[in-house]
Structures are given as structure tokens and as C-alpha cells.
Design a protein around this motif. Structure first.
Motif, PDB file in Angstrom:
ATOM      1  N   UNK A   1       8.509  25.683   2.922  1.00  0.00           N
ATOM      2  CA  UNK A   1       7.407  24.721   2.800  1.00  0.00           C
ATOM      3  C   UNK A   1       7.480  23.965   1.480  1.00  0.00           C
ATOM      4  N   UNK A   2       7.679  24.734   0.394  1.00  0.00           N
ATOM      5  CA  UNK A   2       7.714  24.102  -0.931  1.00  0.00           C
ATOM      6  C   UNK A   2       8.907  23.145  -1.015  1.00  0.00           C
TER       7      UNK A   2
ATOM      8  N   UNK B   1       8.464  14.342  -0.717  1.00  0.00           N
ATOM      9  CA  UNK B   1       7.791  13.577  -1.766  1.00  0.00           C
ATOM     10  C   UNK B   1       8.819  12.879  -2.655  1.00  0.00           C
ATOM     11  N   UNK B   2       9.869  13.626  -3.011  1.00  0.00           N
ATOM     12  CA  UNK B   2      10.900  13.043  -3.858  1.00  0.00           C
ATOM     13  C   UNK B   2      11.583  11.861  -3.181  1.00  0.00           C
ATOM     14  N   UNK B   3      11.863  12.025  -1.891  1.00  0.00           N
ATOM     15  CA  UNK B   3      12.517  10.962  -1.141  1.00  0.00           C
ATOM     16  C   UNK B   3      11.620   9.718  -1.061  1.00  0.00           C
ATOM     17  N   UNK B   4      10.316   9.962  -0.858  1.00  0.00           N
ATOM     18  CA  UNK B   4       9.368   8.837  -0.780  1.00  0.00           C
ATOM     19  C   UNK B   4       9.380   8.073  -2.100  1.00  0.00           C
ATOM     20  N   UNK B   5       9.358   8.807  -3.214  1.00  0.00           N
ATOM     21  CA  UNK B   5       9.344   8.149  -4.526  1.00  0.00           C
ATOM     22  C   UNK B   5      10.662   7.436  -4.783  1.00  0.00           C
TER      23      UNK B   5
ATOM     24  N   UNK C   1       0.826  -1.207   0.000  1.00  0.00           N
ATOM     25  CA  UNK C   1       0.000   0.000   0.000  1.00  0.00           C
ATOM     26  C   UNK C   1       0.863   1.260   0.000  1.00  0.00           C
ATOM     27  N   UNK C   2       0.449   2.238  -0.774  1.00  0.00           N
ATOM     28  CA  UNK C   2       1.089   3.548  -0.773  1.00  0.00           C
ATOM     29  C   UNK C   2      -0.003   4.605  -0.869  1.00  0.00           C
ATOM     30  N   UNK C   3       0.210   5.766  -0.230  1.00  0.00           N
ATOM     31  CA  UNK C   3      -0.837   6.797  -0.264  1.00  0.00           C
ATOM     32  C   UNK C   3      -0.885   7.533  -1.599  1.00  0.00           C
ATOM     33  N   UNK C   4      -1.901   8.393  -1.761  1.00  0.00           N
ATOM     34  CA  UNK C   4      -2.012   9.240  -2.941  1.00  0.00           C
ATOM     35  C   UNK C   4      -0.806  10.173  -2.973  1.00  0.00           C
ATOM     36  N   UNK C   5      -0.538  10.742  -4.138  1.00  0.00           N
ATOM     37  CA  UNK C   5       0.691  11.535  -4.298  1.00  0.00           C
ATOM     38  C   UNK C   5       0.765  12.675  -3.308  1.00  0.00           C
ATOM     39  N   UNK C   6      -0.398  13.273  -2.977  1.00  0.00           N
ATOM     40  CA  UNK C   6      -0.321  14.459  -2.126  1.00  0.00           C
ATOM     41  C   UNK C   6      -0.162  14.124  -0.649  1.00  0.00           C
ATOM     42  N   UNK C   7      -0.191  12.830  -0.317  1.00  0.00           N
ATOM     43  CA  UNK C   7       0.063  12.449   1.070  1.00  0.00           C
ATOM     44  C   UNK C   7       1.414  11.761   1.241  1.00  0.00           C
ATOM     45  N   UNK C   8       2.189  11.660   0.142  1.00  0.00           N
ATOM     46  CA  UNK C   8       3.482  10.974   0.230  1.00  0.00           C
ATOM     47  C   UNK C   8       4.417  11.646   1.229  1.00  0.00           C
TER      48      UNK C   8
END
Lengths: 162, 400
Positions: free
Chosen positions: B281-282, B289-293, B225-232
Motif C-alpha cells: 500500500x505504502x 503520487x510520485x508519478x503524478x508529480x 486544476x490539480x487535486x490536493x496532495x493526498x488525492x494525487x
């Protein structure tokens, strides 16, 4: 704001109206059926098919009474045989509920890096207890498991319905 | 990009996404049953009616992503422009949180693998919230585990409770932004941006349909399972703080909530401080997100429903059929040769003169003659249908 002004404002009355008309809905939402302990034994295959030592994943067809519906759900358990004795562990991670996988001799969760040793004990990660053992019995050469789910995220083993 | 243009574009994108969500919702409701046993089949049925594209669902799903992305950008651009006014900031933040709630409830509805596992993990995180977590998860599920009572509750939240809440907050927001909105509507640029947003949603729905993964299987050991992109980003925080589930479950969301509530009350920041905060923040979001991917780069891609079923049919064919019918479908498998069995040749035009999909399904299910065994007890109807389609692929094309 003085009391008279408050009574003249429409907002408190809206609140009274919402409470008066909304409480049956709220009551419906807050009504939770108590966990009915499922006492049935689920077949998990022949004892002879289990290799000696080492955990084997098995899929069980768990029949359950769920509110108004009788349903069968497929659940995975790990079985380990030592001679005539069999142990069972639920594959459901006691943290978030993903299914743990075997890694070398132990278990690892693919979601949040939980790790468990070869007896299911907690090694590291966010889980607050080890993998959940399930009762097993052997009848006429077949393994039977009493399947249940436990609440995640806590250190106690609190069984939940279904 | 200039901040004012960014805010206008994000605002227009959010509004258009919200309108699309509201208008496509009833279309989806007309082909849906909130029942654990039937939801997936209903979604699949509508998808087949639409020629496998499921564009109504795609439009709704992409609009949800668009609303989250544009909503977040709108809040960011607003905060970057100066200390926000309470009257517009609180309804806007509330609307954004309701939107997240709509995503949370909407994702479970199709009851595919993505829905099931995503929901399971999210509820697991809710459960780890101190004091109220377990109770909250039970109220959402209608019990201790996802079951018959769950989908009706999610459906009620998704189609009635949260939309009404969103409408109320949107009304407050638009009332607070009345003057800006009137000015925007009389200018040409915002309308152009809205038109672009609508065109982008349609394009996305047509060229990249929303995924439908295989039917939910609570016993699947292979599924990751992995979350939607905006929750990564939040997922990655969970990974980085392993052992402390409350950081991901309660601390970070709590701090975010506090920041949203407190922002209009804090002393105003200088333009420089604001720019630094927005940049931080950005950068943080992008890095997490990049690290998660990156950490998940070796995960196998998740197949869609049709893909997974076709792969399953290939595997069944190889295991159960090829020994007689042969791996190329010529009826020359090793078993039929050594035992002299009469296995059909799926590549001969003669076979296809009498065969049709219904007869293929019946033959696989019930067996045929002495040599073809019945597979009705071993395989599901879904698998038998896919196997019949697999056999169809051996059919010689006209003119060959």
C-alpha cells in the motif's frame, strides 16, 4: 431479538424521532429547481474580428437567473468562422468540466487527457461524447451565442440550469 | 519505526488535528458568508485583517491535512498490528471517510480558483458514478451547476451535518478504545506526541500560510486544476486508466470502501502477510503520487491572489500606462514625447507631495485633465487598486 424487546429498546424510537423531525430538512435538500432553459443570446463580438477558419476562444458574459439571484458569469467558448457562417463549441470538457485547450489543430483537456478533433469530435480519453456545440446567430455584424452547460460524464447532451 | 509508536503518534496527531479543526472552525465562520458573490471577498477581508497571513485559515487548513495524513497512518498502523476489532475499526474508518467529506466540502468555501476548479472536477467524477452519480451531484450543488444554492449546502454539510457525524463516530471510537486511551493518558509519551503535533501545526501555519489563489474564474483557459496532495494517487489512477472514468470514480473508491468494511471480518493474516500488504500500500501510494508529480513537473506554479494581482497590474501598466508614463515611471513614454503630453513623473518627490492612494485610484478611474484618460470602464476596482500600488512602487524612498 423478539418484538417486545425491540419495542423496549430506545434505538427504534430514536429513529422515529429523527424521521419525524428530520423530514422537512430532507425535503429541503431534495428539492431541486427544474432547469430553466436560458433562451437569451449572448454577445460574442464582431463577426469581422474573427479570422477565417480556425477556432478562436472568446469570453462571454452570461447573465443568468439563479434561484434568488441574477448573476453574470464569465464563460469561454470557441468560435470558428467560415465565410458568413460561425460555429460555436463550449470549452467545458464533457467529462469532468475542465476547459479544453487548443493543441495544434485540435482540442485537449488538461485534466484527464481527453482529446477531441478539429470539429470537436471525441478522439480519446474519458469523455463519453464530443465537445458540445452551441447555437449561434449573426445579427448586425455581431456574433451571438446561446450559452448553456450540459451534464458531464454521460454520452447524451442533457442541458442543466445555468 | 516501531508499529506501536507509529500508531500512538498517528492517533495523537489525529486527535490534536481534530481538536484544532473544531476550535478554529467557529473563528473562520465568524468572518465568512456562504454566498457565491461574497465568499471570496469575506475571506480576503479576514486575510487582510491578519496582515495577509491568514493564520487562522492556515491553522485550519494544515490541521485538515494533518488529520487526513495521521488518520490514514493510524488506520494503516492499526491494520498492521493484527486483525482490528470491529468496535474500533468501523467507527475509525467511518470517521476517516467523514473527514474526507469535510475536506471535499471545505475546499470550495473560499471560492478561489483552486476551490472552484477542484470542486468542478470532483463533481464531474461524482457524476460519472453509474446510476446515482448525477442525482448525488445535483443534490450537493442544489441544481445542475454550481450557483447560488451551492455554497449554503456545502456550508451546512461542512459546519453542521458532517461535524455531528464525526462527533458521533469519535464518541464510538473513544468508547471502544477506552482502556487504551486511559493507559495512554496516564503515560507521558502520548501527551508529548500530542504537544509536538500542536507545535508542528502552529509552526506550519506561521511559516507556510495556506494558499489563497485568485478569485474563481470559470472562463480561465490557462488554469490547470490539480487535486490536493493526498488525492494525487487517485488522480494518477485516472490518468493511467484513460477512457475508463468509472475506474477512478467508482471502482477504486468502491474497493477501498469494501476493504475498510471487510477488514475486521476477514480471516486473520499472518504478521508476514500484513507487513507485505502494508508495504504494498505504502509503495503503491508513493509510486502513484510520485508519478503524478513527475508528469506535472512542467506545470507552471500556481500564483497566489496577491502575486497574480501584482502580475496583472504590471501587465496593465505595460499595456496601458507605459506609452505615456514610461516603463520606469518617469513620464517619458514614447507617446508623451511625440505628442507633447503632460504625463506625470512618478519618480519625482514633487508628485508624491500631493498624491495619495485615494487620489491615485480616482485619477486612474475617472481620468485627470485632458491627457489622462479614464480607465474606470476598462478595469475593475480590484485592478485599479493594484495599479495604484504598482505606481506607488515608483515612489522615491526618503533619503534617495
Amino acid at each position: 431479538m423478539r418484538r417486545r424487546e425491540l419495542l423496549r429498546s430506545w434505538k427504534p424510537w430514536l429513529g422515529v424521532l429523527a424521521a419525524g423531525a428530520g423530514w422537512p430538512t430532507l425535503a429541503r435538500w431534495l428539492h431541486l429547481e427544474p432547469a430553466a432553459a436560458d433562451e437569451t443570446w449572448v454577445d460574442a463580438g464582431k463577426l469581422g474580428d474573427l479570422p477565417e477558419d480556425g477556432w478562436e476562444p472568446r469570453r462571454l458574459a452570461v447573465r443568468r437567473r439563479d434561484h434568488w439571484r441574477e448573476s453574470v458569469r464569465s464563460e469561454t467558448v470557441y468560435l470558428r468562422r467560415r465565410g458568413e457562417a460561425v460555429e460555436a463549441l463550449s470549452a467545458v470538457c464533457p467529462h469532468g468540466g475542465c476547459l479544453v485547450r487548443q493543441q495544434a489543430d485540435a482540442f485537449a483537456c488538461p485534466c484527464h487527457q481527453g482529446r477531441f478533433d478539429s470539429d470537436g469530435g471525441r478522439v480519446e480519453g474519458p469523455a463519453r461524447r464530443g465537445l458540445d456545440p452551441l447555437p449561434v446567430r449573426i445579427g448586425r455584424g455581431r456574433v451571438q451565442v446561446r450559452h448553456r452547460l450540459f451534464r458531464g460524464g454521460i454520452s447524451d447532451r442533457e442541458p442543466v440550469a445555468g | 519505526m516501531r508499529p506501536r509508536l507509529a500508531r500512538e503518534a498517528a492517533g495523537a496527531g489525529s486527535l490534536v488535528s481534530l481538536v484544532v479543526l473544531v476550535l478554529t472552525g467557529p473563528g473562520l465562520m465568524a468572518g465568512y458568508v456562504p454566498s457565491e458573490a461574497e465568499a471570496f471577498d469575506a475571506v480576503l477581508y479576514v486575510r487582510r485583517l491578519e496582515g495577509g497571513a491568514g493564520w487562522l485559515r492556515s491553522l485550519h487548513s494544515h490541521a485538515a491535512s494533518g488529520a487526513v495524513a495521521c488518520g490514514a497512518l493510524f488506520l494503516l498502523a492499526t491494520a498492521a498490528a493484527g486483525r482490528p476489532r470491529r468496535g474500533m475499526w468501523w467507527p475509525a474508518s467511518g470517521l476517516f471517510l467523514v473527514l474526507i467529506g469535510l475536506c471535499f466540502t471545505g475546499y470550495l468555501l473560499p471560492m478561489d480558483q483552486f476551490a472552484w476548479w477542484g470542486n468542478r472536477v470532483r463533481l464531474g467524477i461524482v457524476e460519472s458514478v453509474p446510476l446515482v452519480g448525477g442525482w448525488l451531484a445535483d443534490v450537493l450543488r442544489g441544481g445542475g451547476s454550481v450557483g447560488a444554492a451551492t455554497l449554503p449546502r456545502y456550508y451546512a454539510l461542512h459546519t453542521a451535518v458532517l461535524p455531528w457525524l464525526a462527533a458521533l463516530l469519535l464518541w464510538r471510537l473513544l468508547a471502544a478504545e477506552r482502556e487504551g486511551l486511559a493507559a495512554a493518558l496516564s503515560a507521558r509519551r502520548p501527551l508529548l506526541l500530542a504537544g509536538l503535533a500542536l507545535a508542528a501545526l502552529w509552526t506550519a501555519a506561521l511559516i507556510a500560510p495556506a494558499a489563497l489563489e485568485p478569485r474563481a474564474d470559470p472562463s480561465d483557459l490557462e488554469y490547470t486544476p490539480r487535486p490536493e496532495w493526498y488525492f494525487l494517487w487517485l488522480f494518477q489512477i485516472g490518468r493511467l486508466t484513460e477512457g475508463q472514468a468509472w475506474v477512478q470514480g467508482a471502482l477504486v473508491p468502491g474497493l477501498g470502501l469494501l476493504a475498510l468494511v471487510a477488514l475486521p471480518l476477514l480471516p486473520p493474516l499472518s504478521a508476514r502477510q500484513r507487513a507485505a500488504a502494508v508495504a504494498a500500500l505504502v509503495a503503491g501510494w508513493t509510486a502513484l503520487t510520485g508519478l503524478a508529480l513527475w508528469e506535472d513537473r512542467d506545470l507552471p506554479p500556481r500564483p497566489g491572489y496577491e502575486e497574480a494581482l501584482a502580475a496583472r497590474a504590471d501587465a496593465i501598466y505595460a499595456d496601458d500606462c507605459a506609452s505615456c508614463h514610461g516603463s520606469t515611471g518617469r513620464g517619458d513614454g514614447s507617446r508623451s514625447r511625440s505628442f507633447g503630453l503632460d504625463a506625470r513623473d512618478f519618480t519625482s518627490p514633487g508628485f508624491w507631495q500631493t498624491a495619495d492612494p485615494d487620489r491615485l485610484v480616482a485619477a486612474i478611474r475617472d481620468g485627470l485633465g485632458e491627457d489622462m484618460p479614464a480607465f474606470g470602464r476598462k478595469l475593475s476596482d480590484e485592478e485599479i487598486g493594484a495599479l495604484a500600488e504598482r505606481v506607488e512602487r515608483f515612489r522615491p524612498r526618503a533619503g534617495e
